[in-house]
Design a protein around this motif. Structure first.
Motif, short mmCIF file in Angstrom:
data_model
loop_
_atom_site.label_atom_id
_atom_site.label_comp_id
_atom_site.label_asym_id
_atom_site.label_seq_id
_atom_site.Cartn_x
_atom_site.Cartn_y
_atom_site.Cartn_z
N ALA A 26 0.82 -1.20 0.00
CA ALA A 26 0.00 0.00 0.00
C ALA A 26 0.86 1.26 0.00
O ALA A 26 0.44 2.30 -0.48
CB ALA A 26 -0.90 0.00 1.23
N GLN A 27 2.09 1.18 0.53
CA GLN A 27 2.89 2.38 0.67
C GLN A 27 3.46 2.88 -0.64
O GLN A 27 3.51 4.06 -0.89
CB GLN A 27 4.06 2.12 1.63
CG GLN A 27 3.59 2.10 3.07
CD GLN A 27 4.54 1.32 3.94
OE1 GLN A 27 5.60 0.90 3.49
NE2 GLN A 27 4.16 1.10 5.17
N THR A 28 3.91 1.99 -1.48
CA THR A 28 4.61 2.45 -2.67
C THR A 28 4.77 1.34 -3.69
O THR A 28 4.78 0.17 -3.34
CB THR A 28 6.03 2.96 -2.29
OG1 THR A 28 6.66 3.39 -3.48
CG2 THR A 28 6.89 1.89 -1.67
N ALA A 29 4.93 1.77 -4.93
CA ALA A 29 5.29 0.79 -5.93
C ALA A 29 6.79 0.82 -6.17
O ALA A 29 7.32 0.07 -6.94
CB ALA A 29 4.56 1.09 -7.22
N ARG A 30 7.49 1.75 -5.47
CA ARG A 30 8.91 1.93 -5.75
C ARG A 30 9.75 0.76 -5.22
O ARG A 30 10.61 0.25 -5.90
CB ARG A 30 9.39 3.22 -5.10
CG ARG A 30 10.52 3.87 -5.88
CD ARG A 30 11.24 4.87 -5.04
NE ARG A 30 10.82 6.21 -5.33
CZ ARG A 30 11.13 7.26 -4.57
NH1 ARG A 30 11.85 7.09 -3.48
NH2 ARG A 30 10.72 8.44 -4.88
N SER A 31 9.51 0.36 -3.99
CA SER A 31 10.24 -0.79 -3.48
C SER A 31 9.28 -1.82 -2.92
O SER A 31 8.60 -1.57 -1.94
CB SER A 31 11.19 -0.38 -2.36
OG SER A 31 11.71 -1.56 -1.77
N PRO A 32 9.22 -2.99 -3.55
CA PRO A 32 8.30 -4.01 -3.07
C PRO A 32 8.77 -4.67 -1.78
O PRO A 32 8.03 -5.43 -1.18
CB PRO A 32 8.27 -5.02 -4.22
CG PRO A 32 9.56 -4.84 -4.92
CD PRO A 32 9.93 -3.40 -4.76
N VAL A 33 9.97 -4.37 -1.35
CA VAL A 33 10.49 -5.08 -0.17
C VAL A 33 10.77 -4.17 1.03
O VAL A 33 11.30 -4.62 2.04
CB VAL A 33 11.77 -5.89 -0.51
CG1 VAL A 33 11.43 -7.09 -1.37
CG2 VAL A 33 12.81 -5.01 -1.19
N ALA A 34 10.45 -2.88 0.94
CA ALA A 34 10.65 -2.00 2.09
C ALA A 34 9.78 -2.50 3.25
O ALA A 34 8.66 -2.97 3.03
CB ALA A 34 10.29 -0.57 1.73
N PRO A 35 10.29 -2.41 4.48
CA PRO A 35 9.57 -3.02 5.60
C PRO A 35 8.35 -2.21 6.05
O PRO A 35 8.21 -1.04 5.73
CB PRO A 35 10.63 -3.03 6.70
CG PRO A 35 11.52 -1.89 6.38
CD PRO A 35 11.55 -1.78 4.89
N ARG A 36 7.49 -2.87 6.81
CA ARG A 36 6.29 -2.22 7.35
C ARG A 36 6.65 -1.32 8.51
O ARG A 36 7.40 -1.69 9.40
CB ARG A 36 5.33 -3.29 7.87
CG ARG A 36 4.20 -3.57 6.92
CD ARG A 36 3.18 -4.50 7.53
NE ARG A 36 3.77 -5.59 8.29
CZ ARG A 36 3.44 -5.88 9.55
NH1 ARG A 36 2.57 -5.15 10.20
NH2 ARG A 36 4.00 -6.91 10.17
N ARG A 37 6.08 -0.12 8.53
CA ARG A 37 6.44 0.87 9.53
C ARG A 37 6.19 0.41 10.97
O ARG A 37 7.06 0.53 11.83
CB ARG A 37 5.66 2.16 9.26
CG ARG A 37 6.10 3.27 10.17
CD ARG A 37 5.49 4.61 9.85
NE ARG A 37 6.12 5.58 10.71
CZ ARG A 37 7.11 6.39 10.36
NH1 ARG A 37 7.55 6.36 9.14
NH2 ARG A 37 7.65 7.21 11.21
N GLU A 38 5.03 -0.17 11.23
CA GLU A 38 4.70 -0.55 12.62
C GLU A 38 5.68 -1.57 13.14
O GLU A 38 6.10 -1.54 14.30
CB GLU A 38 3.28 -1.15 12.74
CG GLU A 38 2.18 -0.43 12.00
CD GLU A 38 2.15 -0.78 10.53
OE1 GLU A 38 1.74 -1.90 10.19
OE2 GLU A 38 2.54 0.08 9.71
N LEU A 39 6.06 -2.50 12.26
CA LEU A 39 6.99 -3.55 12.67
C LEU A 39 8.35 -2.93 13.01
O LEU A 39 8.93 -3.19 14.07
CB LEU A 39 7.14 -4.57 11.53
CG LEU A 39 8.14 -5.69 11.77
CD1 LEU A 39 7.70 -6.55 12.95
CD2 LEU A 39 8.28 -6.57 10.52
N VAL A 40 8.83 -2.08 12.13
CA VAL A 40 10.13 -1.45 12.35
C VAL A 40 10.09 -0.62 13.63
O VAL A 40 11.00 -0.69 14.46
CB VAL A 40 10.53 -0.55 11.15
CG1 VAL A 40 11.88 0.10 11.40
CG2 VAL A 40 10.57 -1.36 9.88
N GLU A 41 9.03 0.11 13.81
CA GLU A 41 8.92 0.96 15.00
C GLU A 41 9.02 0.15 16.28
O GLU A 41 9.76 0.49 17.19
CB GLU A 41 7.56 1.68 14.99
CG GLU A 41 7.70 3.15 14.68
CD GLU A 41 6.36 3.80 14.37
OE1 GLU A 41 6.41 4.89 13.78
OE2 GLU A 41 5.30 3.22 14.68
#
Ligand code: DON
Length: 349
Positions: A26-41
């Motif tokens: 949902a965040q972007t089509a630029r990187s399909p593998v960038a991590p989920r914000r809540e998890l990283v937080e």
């Protein structure tokens, strides 16, 4: 347009296959593998609490300025390839980039000369010795070792072209600023403190000259190198510089292609092999991410395609690497499944 479409389709396929959670999609089509914000937080917060009271290690003191930096400071910043920014702790304090600068001067040298010439003139072999070792210069067939130890870094700085020292220095500072996405400046006190005490680096430059492995005036090259080490960055700026590497050379905040994409594997492989000096083998074993440390207390680690994590905490271990930064990055990388050598990091079950 075609390329964006291909990435879009790839992202959709990965989501459909359950490799990437829909939150990422949902965040972007630029990187399909960038991590989920809540998890990283949540992982970053855990790491911060777990390691904040660790007092092991000691500030660098061979550069007098660094000895008096508050050793309790502790900041963590993550910038992802889709430009999510997560920060915690002392992330506004500007510390000296020190050896992490070597990564970006290497990138600039390749920008100017191409990777083959840089490899021929500097090399990329581990020294297995401390970062400032003169013995490595004498013993190694390449003499300069690799661009991330002091000797190889001074040789790399000497490759940067310019009419005079001022022009070369400006070019280096501008390049770092593009990678950070913000104008960076020299911390003059750090520069003066190191310039007054850097006899070891001057000796390395003379040794390089003896073996014809330095490509401009040796002392001028040491002086520019000392300036590049004295550039101030905060943890967020450093994470953005790292994210530029993770994002194939494109700064995720500005969208500017700062480093040629074909140079990225050369940079990241060199970081894996020598980024933490004689601690690099253990780091690869435990963490499996290209990273670079500086005696100012910063470490930046790169998760290619995903993002970068920068940690600032001044106390260092014996090899000159920030203790808390190593702990945090290892913790976060394990929980986020970032280890490059694990096929699960790209979705294999
Ligand atoms: O040349 C030096 O000794 C310092 N300016 C940089 C060394 C450094 O950061 C090594 N890092 N871990």
């Amino acid at each position: 347009m075609k390329q964006i479409h291909a990435k879009f389709v790839l992202a959709a396929t990965l989501v459909a296959a359950g490799v990437v959670p829909t939150g990422v999609w949902a965040q972007t089509a630029r990187s399909p593998v960038a991590p989920r914000r809540e998890l990283v937080e949540s992982v970053v917060r855990e790491a911060y609490e777990k390691f904040r009271s660790d007092t092991s290690g000691k500030n660098a003191d061979y550069i007098p300025y660094l000895a008096q930096v508050d050793s309790k400071m502790f900041g963590i910043a993550i910038v992802t390839t889709d430009n999510q920014v997560l920060t915690l702790g002392d992330v506004k304090y500007s510390f000296s980039i020190q050896s992490i600068s070597k990564v970006f001067t290497l990138a600039l040298a390749m920008e100017e000369l191409g990777p083959d010439k840089v490899f021929a003139k500097v090399g990329s072999e581990p020294t297995g010795r401390p970062f400032n070792s003169p013995l490595a210069v004498v013993d190694m067939p390449s003499h300069s070792g690799n661009p991330l130890v002091n000797a190889g870094a001074i040789a790399t700085t000497s490759l940067i072209s310019g009419q005079n020292a001022g022009e070369k220095w400006k070019k280096i500072l501008d390049f770092y600023s593009k990678a950070a996405g913000e104008k960076l400046v020299l911390i003059d006190e750090v520069y003066k403190s190191e310039a007054a005490t850097n006899t070891g680096n001057k000796a390395l430059s003379m040794l390089l000259a003896k073996y014809d492995r330095i490509y401009a005036d040796p002392f001028e090259s040491v002086d520019i190198y000392t300036k590049q080490c004295s550039v101030g960055v905060n943890a967020t700026q450093l994470a953005r510089m790292g994210a530029t590497l993770a994002n194939n050379g494109i700064n995720p905040a500005t969208g500017q292609q700062v480093i040629k994409s074909e140079d990225i594997p050369h940079i990241l492989s060199t970081m894996t092999m020598a980024g933490l000096y004689d601690g690099s083998g253990g780091w690869a074993w435990h963490v499996g991410l290209p990273a670079k440390s500086g005696v100012g207390g910063g470490i930046v680690a790169i998760a290619p395609g995903k993002g970068a994590i920068a940690v600032f905490a001044p106390p260092l271990d014996e090899a000159g690497n920030s203790v808390k930064a190593q702990e945090v990055i290892e913790y976060v990388a394990q929980r986020l499944n970032y280890n490059l050598y694990s096929p699960t990091s790209v979705g294999l079950k």
